[in-house]
Design an enzyme around this catalytic site. Structure first.
Site, short mmCIF file in Angstrom:
data_model
loop_
_atom_site.label_atom_id
_atom_site.label_comp_id
_atom_site.label_asym_id
_atom_site.label_seq_id
_atom_site.Cartn_x
_atom_site.Cartn_y
_atom_site.Cartn_z
N GLU A 110 -15.44 38.73 44.85
CA GLU A 110 -14.29 38.73 43.94
C GLU A 110 -14.28 37.49 43.06
O GLU A 110 -13.96 37.56 41.86
CB GLU A 110 -12.99 38.83 44.75
CG GLU A 110 -12.82 40.17 45.44
CD GLU A 110 -11.67 40.19 46.43
OE1 GLU A 110 -11.28 41.29 46.86
OE2 GLU A 110 -11.15 39.10 46.79
N ASP A 116 -9.84 39.74 42.38
CA ASP A 116 -9.30 40.91 43.07
C ASP A 116 -8.59 41.84 42.08
O ASP A 116 -8.79 43.06 42.09
CB ASP A 116 -8.34 40.45 44.17
CG ASP A 116 -7.70 41.61 44.91
OD1 ASP A 116 -8.43 42.39 45.54
OD2 ASP A 116 -6.47 41.73 44.85
#
Length: 203
Positions: free
Chosen positions: A103, A36
């Site tokens: 991610e 992320d």
């Protein structure tokens, strides 16, 4: 080992990156956390270097590219659903899981090969030209009014703990379910239903 989106994963980290917490304690959650942050940085760097966006537009552009809608589309593009490992308590790959795995993949690429390979992966597989018109609910409402269709969004069920619910929504058109979607908010699930319905009616 496994080639995904033009990158050949070199270690068994890829197996962990594709494993949900419902399946094993050794799962993607730590990779998701790292991925992320890497995504936020690299997308910001790519947008900044492009000089295509004014200063006031950069934050919104990055938010669009890393949104749940966009990342779930990246997941679908990568065609990795058959590689995801889920436990019995999680019967399907939800939109939120799709985003988490994308991610996690970015994190593994970083750990194996560094930021340069991450950037290549992003440029090859991400949607870096966000469509500002993608308010799918408004677009579907306009379409339905034009066609004189009646429609409503219906909450089918929720799943998960109270602090981390997943909402399952159906879009009914003229009394018939034409699209279903799930997300971490009702609004996001409704947007995805609208997007799917527009694709169906355009065929």
């Amino acid at each position: 080992m496994i080639n995904i989106g033009g990158y050949s994963f070199k270690t068994k980290k890829i197996e962990t990156a594709l494993t949900h917490s419902s399946c094993s304690e050794k799962n993607y959650e730590r990779y998701e956390f790292l991925g992320d942050s890497i995504l936020d940085f690299l997308i910001a760097d790519i947008l900044f270097k492009s000089e295509k966006y004014k200063e006031a537009e950069l934050t919104r552009a990055r938010a669009n590219i890393v949104s749940e809608d966009s990342l779930s589309r990246v997941f679908d593009k990568l065609s990795v659903a058959n590689l995801v490992k889920l436990g019995k308590s999680c019967p399907c790959v939800t939109k939120a899981i799709k985003c988490d795995i994308v991610e996690s993949l970015v994190a593994v690429i970083y750990l194996e090969s560094g930021l340069e390979e991450c950037e290549k992966f992003i440029k090859n597989n991400f949607y870096l030209e966000p469509d500002e018109r993608k308010d799918y609910k408004s677009l579907f409402q306009e379409f339905a009014q034009k066609m004189k269709y009646s429609f409503n969004y219906e909450l089918e069920k929720t799943q998960g703990p109270a602090h981390n619910l997943t909402f399952f929504i159906n879009l009914n058109v003229n009394g018939k379910i034409v699209a279903s979607a799930s997300a971490k908010s009702k609004s996001e699930a409704e947007k995805e239903c609208a997007r799917l319905a527009l694709e169906i009616y355009k065929q």
